[in-house]
Design a protein around this motif. Structure first.
Motif, PDB file in Angstrom:
ATOM      1  N   ASP B 141      -1.297  -4.567  -6.643  1.00  0.00           N
ATOM      2  CA  ASP B 141      -0.859  -5.397  -5.820  1.00  0.00           C
ATOM      3  C   ASP B 141       0.183  -4.991  -4.707  1.00  0.00           C
ATOM      4  O   ASP B 141      -0.187  -4.825  -3.352  1.00  0.00           O
ATOM      5  CB  ASP B 141      -0.243  -6.680  -6.534  1.00  0.00           C
ATOM      6  CG  ASP B 141      -0.460  -7.911  -5.758  1.00  0.00           C
ATOM      7  OD1 ASP B 141      -1.711  -7.947  -5.382  1.00  0.00           O
ATOM      8  OD2 ASP B 141       0.554  -8.798  -5.665  1.00  0.00           O
ATOM      9  N   LEU B 142       0.946  -3.868  -5.123  1.00  0.00           N
ATOM     10  CA  LEU B 142       2.125  -3.461  -4.437  1.00  0.00           C
ATOM     11  C   LEU B 142       1.337  -2.114  -3.348  1.00  0.00           C
ATOM     12  O   LEU B 142       1.812  -2.101  -2.419  1.00  0.00           O
ATOM     13  CB  LEU B 142       3.108  -2.590  -5.092  1.00  0.00           C
ATOM     14  CG  LEU B 142       4.512  -2.443  -4.420  1.00  0.00           C
ATOM     15  CD1 LEU B 142       5.561  -3.294  -4.575  1.00  0.00           C
ATOM     16  CD2 LEU B 142       4.781  -1.157  -4.875  1.00  0.00           C
ATOM     17  N   THR B 143       0.441  -1.683  -3.999  1.00  0.00           N
ATOM     18  CA  THR B 143       0.076  -0.561  -3.347  1.00  0.00           C
ATOM     19  C   THR B 143      -1.354  -1.047  -2.459  1.00  0.00           C
ATOM     20  O   THR B 143      -2.131  -0.256  -1.672  1.00  0.00           O
ATOM     21  CB  THR B 143      -0.652   0.563  -4.438  1.00  0.00           C
ATOM     22  OG1 THR B 143      -1.420   0.010  -5.402  1.00  0.00           O
ATOM     23  CG2 THR B 143       0.497   1.447  -5.010  1.00  0.00           C
ATOM     24  N   GLY B 144      -1.576  -2.313  -2.434  1.00  0.00           N
ATOM     25  CA  GLY B 144      -2.430  -2.789  -1.816  1.00  0.00           C
ATOM     26  C   GLY B 144      -3.924  -2.893  -2.082  1.00  0.00           C
ATOM     27  O   GLY B 144      -4.855  -2.907  -1.307  1.00  0.00           O
ATOM     28  N   ILE B 145      -4.093  -3.153  -3.222  1.00  0.00           N
ATOM     29  CA  ILE B 145      -5.342  -3.378  -3.837  1.00  0.00           C
ATOM     30  C   ILE B 145      -5.535  -4.801  -3.874  1.00  0.00           C
ATOM     31  O   ILE B 145      -4.890  -5.524  -4.736  1.00  0.00           O
ATOM     32  CB  ILE B 145      -5.560  -2.693  -5.189  1.00  0.00           C
ATOM     33  CG1 ILE B 145      -5.357  -1.083  -4.992  1.00  0.00           C
ATOM     34  CG2 ILE B 145      -7.098  -2.887  -5.824  1.00  0.00           C
ATOM     35  CD1 ILE B 145      -5.201  -0.205  -6.144  1.00  0.00           C
ATOM     36  N   PRO B 146      -6.648  -5.422  -3.348  1.00  0.00           N
ATOM     37  CA  PRO B 146      -6.883  -6.999  -3.309  1.00  0.00           C
ATOM     38  C   PRO B 146      -7.353  -7.038  -4.814  1.00  0.00           C
ATOM     39  O   PRO B 146      -8.039  -6.370  -5.505  1.00  0.00           O
ATOM     40  CB  PRO B 146      -7.601  -7.097  -2.225  1.00  0.00           C
ATOM     41  CG  PRO B 146      -8.444  -5.924  -1.896  1.00  0.00           C
ATOM     42  CD  PRO B 146      -7.571  -4.643  -2.256  1.00  0.00           C
ATOM     43  N   ALA B 147      -7.201  -8.697  -5.124  1.00  0.00           N
ATOM     44  CA  ALA B 147      -7.654  -9.099  -6.496  1.00  0.00           C
ATOM     45  C   ALA B 147      -7.350  -8.070  -7.653  1.00  0.00           C
ATOM     46  O   ALA B 147      -8.142  -7.637  -8.294  1.00  0.00           O
ATOM     47  CB  ALA B 147      -8.960  -9.489  -6.168  1.00  0.00           C
TER      48      ALA B 147
END
Lengths: 304, 325
Positions: B141-147
């Motif tokens: 989530d933090l590294t910007g991967i959705p779902a």
């Protein structure tokens, strides 16, 4: 596919000198007249053109009938059923044995690359791959029957005995001689496959995470290394079947292979056709199973 | 960045001894890494930047690779070179984590991203799979991967290149390492994704205070990210300085050459052709006895061809290995 295979085999079998009628009477003592053989041929329908006979056979097949043996007059399907068990037992144990031993040795050899053990195993596998299967069989018969009679060298059971231990004892030699070549081959391929995998980036990624080397080898390397081995198993099932033909003859193992030999020497065309159809089906089914197995172990194939 | 040194490399040499000859890939490099510092390591292909960094965790094939005697790598007062592979394993991923160059090949294709992310965490902290997956989800989530939750069950082949590199970064962060070794993590990506990953790394540095060793041959990327820069050549550090100092006041002829080979964005610049450094780097099949750059250097004198200069301080915190500076 099956049609083409059966047609080719039918034509080839037809090219063999002699036929069932002649084989039946034997070349013998001259008491059998040419007329008698000719009469027998006419009765068996052997004088009809090749294609007529092929389509007659095919027509029967479509009704689910493999016909009767031209020599013993037993239904072919019954004869096959009777022999299927021993062959499956021999092939199955040999396949499982060679996968387990071959892959294990191959992996070991890859992990210990350039060690003395690796060199010895590589040389052994080279020798194993170079020996013809019937030669191995005959050597075993020679040593274990004539020199040190530890294991029985023919049949499936001793006279009157029927226990499991007795079966295993009889299975040992044919299974081993059938397996040696496979073991060598599985070893060679799994060594190569494992070496390739061990040099991949993701193995170093796995190591960089600080997990145990055993986990790196088993969870990451082995799974990937085994994928190409599946093809090898698929290819080996038919090869094993053909190997069984020779080994069963050498060790008098009462399976399909021996039946095949009998069919050929007695020019029993309907039996031969039945056996060929059966082995063709085995080849096709093992190819299909290989593809299915691929999808099971490799997610890249599953999702495409 | 604080003044606390968290990694100290002393005279590190790595060689590969094969039957058909040896390669001296890293030749006695020394540097310190401070807490929260981003250290750029630049140099051309084959200069030893990757090998020297991977050698910190012995992530090189040994044999034929060998960390030569006399090398020391101090982390928290312990010499990593002297540790057994079992002891070193406790550092891998836990204290020092690696982000690899090519996200296409650095993931195991037959294992889900989630399983690959958690195995180090479970190993180091001995927690349950469920807790580990929760942490993995948080970092994705933090590294910007959705779902994130559903993507954990996906295989690498279902991720795009940029997403895989994000997952790789998330994986490296799992155990909250104090040092991240980023081995050209943007080289295999296209420029748009590259800048997104760079932004992500800056955020991570701010949020976790992690020290980063950024290996790259892209001087532009290093300029925007690093605090200090080590310039490597032929397995040696030839110049080391604060990033601004190095870019505005390069001292070593090799560094000058590297910077001179960059295209200028200045329209009025009448420079028509890019400059290049003539010649090739030396083949490292022998131990270095003279300045390895001498043959390509326009300022080389006799002394350069008879001895090898060592790294020494010129102005404050600016180190150079050159006889003529």
């Amino acid at each position: 596919m099956l049609l083409v295979i059966t047609l080719i085999v039918f034509l080839l079998a037809n090219l063999m000198p002699g036929d069932a009628a002649m084989a039946m009477f034997g070349s013998g003592d001259g008491s059998i007249t040419v007329e008698a053989i000719e009469q027998q041929r006419e009765n068996m329908g052997l004088n009809d053109p090749v294609l007529v006979r092929y389509f007659r056979w095919l027509g029967q097949l479509l009704k689910g009938d493999l016909g009767v043996s031209q020599v013993t007059f037993q239904p072919v399907w019954e004869m096959i059923q009777l022999r299927i068990g021993p062959t499956l037992l021999l092939m199955g144990t040999s396949l499982i044995l060679s996968i387990i031993i071959g892959v294990a040795l191959g992996i070991f050899s890859a992990v210990k690359q350039y060690s003395i053990a690796d060199y010895i195993l590589t040389i052994l596998s080279f020798i194993g791959r170079s020996l013809p299967i019937f030669f191995i069989g005959l050597i075993f018969v020679y040593f274990f029957a004539l020199k040190i009679p530890v294991f029985p060298t023919s049949g499936m059971h001793s006279m009157g005995a029927s226990g499991f231990a007795d079966l295993l004892k009889h299975l040992f030699l044919p299974c081993l001689s059938l397996s040696i070549l496979r073991i060598a081959e599985f070893m060679r391929y799994s060594r190569a496959s494992m070496l390739e995998v061990l040099n991949s980036d993701y193995i170093w990624t796995a190591r960089s995470k600080g997990i145990k080397e055993r986990a790196v080898l088993i969870k990451h390397a082995l799974h990937n290394a085994l994928i190409p081995i599946i093809t090898l198993i698929g290819i080996n099932i038919p090869v094993l079947f053909s190997g069984a033909i020779m080994i069963e003859q050498v060790f008098q193992w009462p399976g399909l292979g021996m039946l095949f030999n009998t069919a050929v020497t007695q020019r029993d065309q309907s039996l031969l056709m039945g056996l060929c159809l059966f082995s063709a089906i085995i080849v096709l089914v093992s190819n299909l199973l290989t593809d299915i197995a691929y999808a099971l172990v490799d997610p890249r194939i599953r999702y495409e | 960045m604080t003044n606390k040194i968290i990694l100290s490399v002393k005279d590190l040499s790595v060689a590969f001894h094969k039957r058909d000859g040896s390669t001296y890939a890293v030749n006695g490099i020394s540097y310190d890494l401070h807490e929260g510092e981003t250290l750029g390591i630049v140099g051309e292909s084959g200069c030893g930047k990757t090998v020297s960094s991977m050698a910190l965790l012995k992530l090189i094939s040994m044999p034929p690779g060998k960390i030569e005697t006399g090398s020391a790598i101090y982390k928290d007062g312990k010499d990593l070179v002297a540790l057994s592979s079992k002891e070193l394993r406790l550092y891998r991923g836990r204290e020092i984590a690696v982000i690899f160059q090519d996200p296409m090949t650095a993931f195991n294709q037959v294992m889900t991203i989630g399983d690959q992310m958690i195995e180090g965490y479970v190993e180091h902290f001995g927690c349950t799979r469920k807790d580990a997956l929760k942490e993995a989800e948080r970092l994705m989530d933090l590294t910007g991967i959705p779902a994130a939750k559903t993507r954990l069950k996906d295989y690498p082949s279902q991720f795009s290149g940029g997403m895989r590199q994000r997952a790789m970064i998330a994986m490296a962060l799992m155990c909250k390492p104090s040092i991240l070794i980023a081995d050209e993590p943007t080289t295999a990506l296209d420029v748009t994704i590259q800048s997104q990953i760079l932004d992500l790394m800056k955020d991570i540095r701010k949020e976790f205070g992690t020290s980063i060793m950024w290996i790259s041959h892209d001087l532009g990327v290093v300029a925007g990210l690093a605090d200090t820069v080590n310039v490597m050549y032929a397995g040696m550090i030839v110049e080391s300085a604060d990033v601004d100092e190095l870019y505005y006041n390069p001292l070593h002829p090799y560094t000058k050459g590297l910077l001179g080979s960059l295209p200028s964005t200045d329209i009025d610049n009448d420079q028509k052709r890019l400059k290049s450094i003539g010649g090739y780097p030396p083949i490292l099949s022998k131990k270095i006895e003279k300045c390895p750059f001498a043959d390509r250097c326009s300022e080389a004198t006799d002394i350069c061809r008879h001895g090898c200069p060592s790294l020494s301080e010129r102005t404050g915190q600016h180190y150079v290995a050159c006889f003529n500076v």
